[in-house]
Write a protein that holds these residues in place. Structure first.
Motif, PDB file in Angstrom:
ATOM      1  N   TYR A  88      -7.937   3.912   4.942  1.00  0.00           N
ATOM      2  CA  TYR A  88      -7.073   4.857   5.646  1.00  0.00           C
ATOM      3  C   TYR A  88      -6.685   4.333   7.035  1.00  0.00           C
ATOM      4  N   GLU A  89      -7.641   3.744   7.726  1.00  0.00           N
ATOM      5  CA  GLU A  89      -7.357   3.236   9.068  1.00  0.00           C
ATOM      6  C   GLU A  89      -6.428   2.019   9.017  1.00  0.00           C
ATOM      7  N   ARG A  90      -6.539   1.237   7.985  1.00  0.00           N
ATOM      8  CA  ARG A  90      -5.673   0.052   7.876  1.00  0.00           C
ATOM      9  C   ARG A  90      -4.243   0.452   7.524  1.00  0.00           C
ATOM     10  N   TYR A  91      -4.116   1.521   6.721  1.00  0.00           N
ATOM     11  CA  TYR A  91      -2.785   1.976   6.300  1.00  0.00           C
ATOM     12  C   TYR A  91      -2.622   3.460   6.667  1.00  0.00           C
ATOM     13  N   ALA A 120       0.826  -1.205   0.000  1.00  0.00           N
ATOM     14  CA  ALA A 120       0.000   0.000   0.000  1.00  0.00           C
ATOM     15  C   ALA A 120       0.860   1.254   0.000  1.00  0.00           C
ATOM     16  N   LEU A 121       1.903   1.266   0.811  1.00  0.00           N
ATOM     17  CA  LEU A 121       2.766   2.436   0.910  1.00  0.00           C
ATOM     18  C   LEU A 121       3.604   2.636  -0.348  1.00  0.00           C
ATOM     19  N   ALA A 122       3.863   1.560  -1.065  1.00  0.00           N
ATOM     20  CA  ALA A 122       4.694   1.656  -2.269  1.00  0.00           C
ATOM     21  C   ALA A 122       3.898   2.082  -3.497  1.00  0.00           C
ATOM     22  N   ARG A 123       2.579   2.075  -3.426  1.00  0.00           N
ATOM     23  CA  ARG A 123       1.772   2.421  -4.600  1.00  0.00           C
ATOM     24  C   ARG A 123       1.910   3.905  -4.940  1.00  0.00           C
ATOM     25  N   SER A 124       2.019   4.190  -6.209  1.00  0.00           N
ATOM     26  CA  SER A 124       1.958   5.571  -6.670  1.00  0.00           C
ATOM     27  C   SER A 124       0.506   6.026  -6.609  1.00  0.00           C
ATOM     28  N   PRO A 125       0.237   7.335  -6.673  1.00  0.00           N
ATOM     29  CA  PRO A 125      -1.159   7.783  -6.706  1.00  0.00           C
ATOM     30  C   PRO A 125      -1.969   7.119  -7.822  1.00  0.00           C
TER      31      PRO A 125
END
Length: 258
Positions: free
Chosen positions: A145-148, A23-28
């Motif tokens: 949002y709460e999960r990541y 999730a954090l590595a995804r681009s917009p």
């Protein structure tokens, strides 16, 4: 009563698992596509729900422009059905307006819940989020949002935009289909199943706290007790009663935990 964002971890904290890393590595752009994919199952109920509104609204005497005005300008299925039903019952205009507002009061709670996550978005970005904020886009986004919690604001906005595209545009198109060709749908094809299934699918996963359960219980009981009131007044009273109950329970629980 609305789910509040968990405290965001420090920037140096490592992702909890592989899913967080992805999730954090995804681009917009990738986050946008992810929002699209996760929203697709809701089309199973969004499309028949919208077609049903088109049929009901035209049967109530609205023309195509008025029906589409509802779905494009209001963009809120529950309040649209409420308003059309009250108009069919020749309810006073003020009752129609107040009932629609009461049904949509939950959007104010949704907005307050999303604000900590999107606080740094621009005014224009907040405006289109507000316009496309519906039950399904909120439910998917707040859980994401709460999960990541370490997602960036561009990633959060992109995910929300993906859900909004899939959920809002088909609603408008399917409304037009229902208003134009809905009369040709055989009566034995029941479209009204979409409404209860939609809200069950959205609400059930979100009843995670005592405050949510209390609000749900009070609103249901009040709506049933007051069902005999004219022009939908029972719903107008039940909705704020449920929200007030949830807020009180949450405040009491926070005081106990302090």
């Amino acid at each position: 009563m609305s789910p509040s964002p968990a405290p965001q971890p420090a920037a140096w904290q490592a992702p909890a698992d592989a899913a967080s890393e992805r999730a954090l590595a995804r681009s917009p752009r990738a986050a946008f596509r992810h929002g699209i994919v996760q929203s697709l199952p809701f089309l199973v109920v969004i499309i028949p729900f919208a077609i049903l509104f088109g049929v009901v609204a035209t049967e109530a005497g609205l023309d195509i422009a008025q029906v589409m005005g509802f779905s494009i300008l209001v963009l809120a299925g529950a309040s649209q059905f409420t308003a059309v039903q009250l108009l069919s019952d020749n309810a006073p205009t003020i009752i129609v307006i107040l009932s629609g507002l009461a049904v949509n009061l939950r959007m104010a709670m949704y907005s307050a819940s999303l604000l900590p996550w999107l606080r740094d978005a621009s005014g224009t970005q907040k405006a289109w989020v507000a316009y496309t904020l519906i039950d399904q886009s909120y439910a998917l986004s707040i859980q994401h949002y709460e999960r990541y919690p370490r997602l960036s604001v561009p990633q959060r906005l992109a995910y929300f935009a993906g859900t909004a595209l899939v959920l809002c545009l088909p609603w408008m198109v399917a409304t037009w289909v229902g208003a134009t060709v809905g009369q040709a749908i055989p009566e034995e094809v029941a479209l009204d199943f979409a409404m209860p299934i939609t809200f069950l699918a959205m609400i059930a996963p979100m009843l995670r706290t005592t405050a949510h359960l209390a609000a749900c219980f009070v609103a249901i009981v009040a709506a049933l007790v007051l069902a005999g009131l004219p022009s939908g007044l029972g719903l107008l009273i039940a909705a704020p009663l449920g929200m007030a109950t949830g807020a009180l329970v949450e405040a009491r629980m926070e005081r106990r935990g302090a």
